[in-house]
Design an enzyme around this catalytic site. Structure first.
Site: not given
Ligand code: DTR
Ligand code: ZN
Ligand code: ZN
Length: 317
Positions: A125, A137, A171, A200, A287
């Site tokens: 993403h 991220d 995402e 990611d 974040h």
């Molecule tokens: N959701 C994703 C970060 C994230 C958190 N746990 C996992 C496990 C596997 C891949 C990604 C993630 C984000 O904040 O973009």
């Molecule tokens: Zn994120």
């Molecule tokens: Zn992410």
């Protein structure tokens, strides 16, 4: 050039569909097929990945400090990647959708050649949260996938299977872009995807080395790579449904991927095998506004980018 929208897409209702197809410029046209290369993947120059991250940081800085869905920084990030891919000879499509009242975009890049009945996809993403630049991220995954795609072009790789790379929008709003892509695939085109690899957060400053445990063959491919460089891995357990592999998995596509950790805390046992700091989050800027160019571990980024290349070469040859 606008592509005719599919019936399903046209019926998408709220989302307006604009798919812009750009055929790579002749200047960067895919080289003539050379001798079949060894399946051994080339090294992904981590300096090149870092250069992409520097560009994404500059884009965020110039656009209100973020690269979030629906903001100028996101579209500028997509335009940066698209320009590189077009120049390298990719066939790119920008898929437009609407989410939370704002326009979002996916970038899809196909490498000409290979069996289009068997498509190996790698994606990440491209959007950040609104709080910051989103360099780990998920600039880390986006930059690694971009450099992987450019390395395919630079080396003139002619895979047996067809290669497709993707950078997803929105995402952070709940895998909106990747779900939109999967939902708008015909059943035939969905069945042609032999595997989707997700990246990611792969450069976390206090890194772990986590491998998704979804498809066994893809999981083994990644674990073989890390075993080959003597780096222990763990199964990724916190992410079920938490990133862009989820819509593909829910549609029956084999998936896998890599993750270096987010806001969970590294244990003493993990620090003993991976180094770093026990009792500290894998990424304490998750974040947050401090997710900048300084929020990257170069060794993790390098290893994960090379692992991604190994998997793409292995699964497509
Ligand atoms: N959701 C994703 C970060 C994230 C958190 N746990 C996992 C496990 C596997 C891949 C990604 C993630 C984000 O904040 O973009
Ligand atoms: Zn994120
Ligand atoms: Zn992410």
């Amino acid at each position: 050039m606008k592509l005719p929208v599919s019936g399903r897409a046209a019926a998408a209702g709220a989302a307006s569909i604009v798919m812009l197809l750009t055929i790579g410029s002749t200047a960067g046209a895919a080289p003539a097929p050379g001798p079949a290369p060894l399946a051994a993947a080339p090294d992904i120059p981590v300096a090149n990945v870092k250069a992409h991250l520097a560009q994404l940081q500059s884009i965020a800085t110039a656009n209100g400090g973020n690269r979030a869905h629906g903001r100028a920084g996101y579209k500028a990030s997509l335009d940066y990647a698209k320009a590189k891919l077009d120049a390298a000879g990719y066939t790119t499509v920008v898929q437009q959708f609407t989410s939370s009242g704002r326009t979002g975009y996916n970038l899809i890049a196909d490498w000409p050649g290979g069996d289009t009945g068997r498509v190996v996809m790698a994606g990440s993403h491209l959007d950040s949260v609104t709080a910051g630049a989103g360099i780990n991220d998920n600039g880390s995954g986006s930059a690694a996938v971009l450099e992987l795609a450019l390395t395919v072009a630079r080396t003139g790789y002619q895979p047996t299977k067809h290669l497709r790379f993707a950078w997803w929008g929105a995402e952070e709003l709940g895998m909106v872009g990747s779900r939109y892509y999967v939902n708008n695939l015909s059943s035939t085109n969905r069945a042609r995807i032999s595997g989707y690899l997700n990246f990611d957060m792969i450069g976390s400053p206090n890194p772990g080395y986590f491998v998704y445990d979804d498809d066994p063959a893809i999981e083994k491919t990644f674990k073989d790579y890390f075993a080959g460089i003597g780096v222990p891995t763990e199964i990724e357990t916190e992410g079920d449904g938490r990133s862009d592999h989820a819509p593909f998995k829910n549609a029956g596509v084999p998936v896998g991927g890599l993750f270096s950790g987010a806001d969970y805390t590294k244990t003493a046992a993990q620090a003993a095998k991976w180094g770093g700091t026990a009792g500290r989050a894998f990424d304490r800027c998750y974040h947050s506004s401090c997710d900048t160019s300084a929020n990257i571990d170069d060794t993790a980024l390098n290893r994960n980018a090379d692992a991604a290349a190994y998997a793409v070469w292995t699964l497509s040859s």
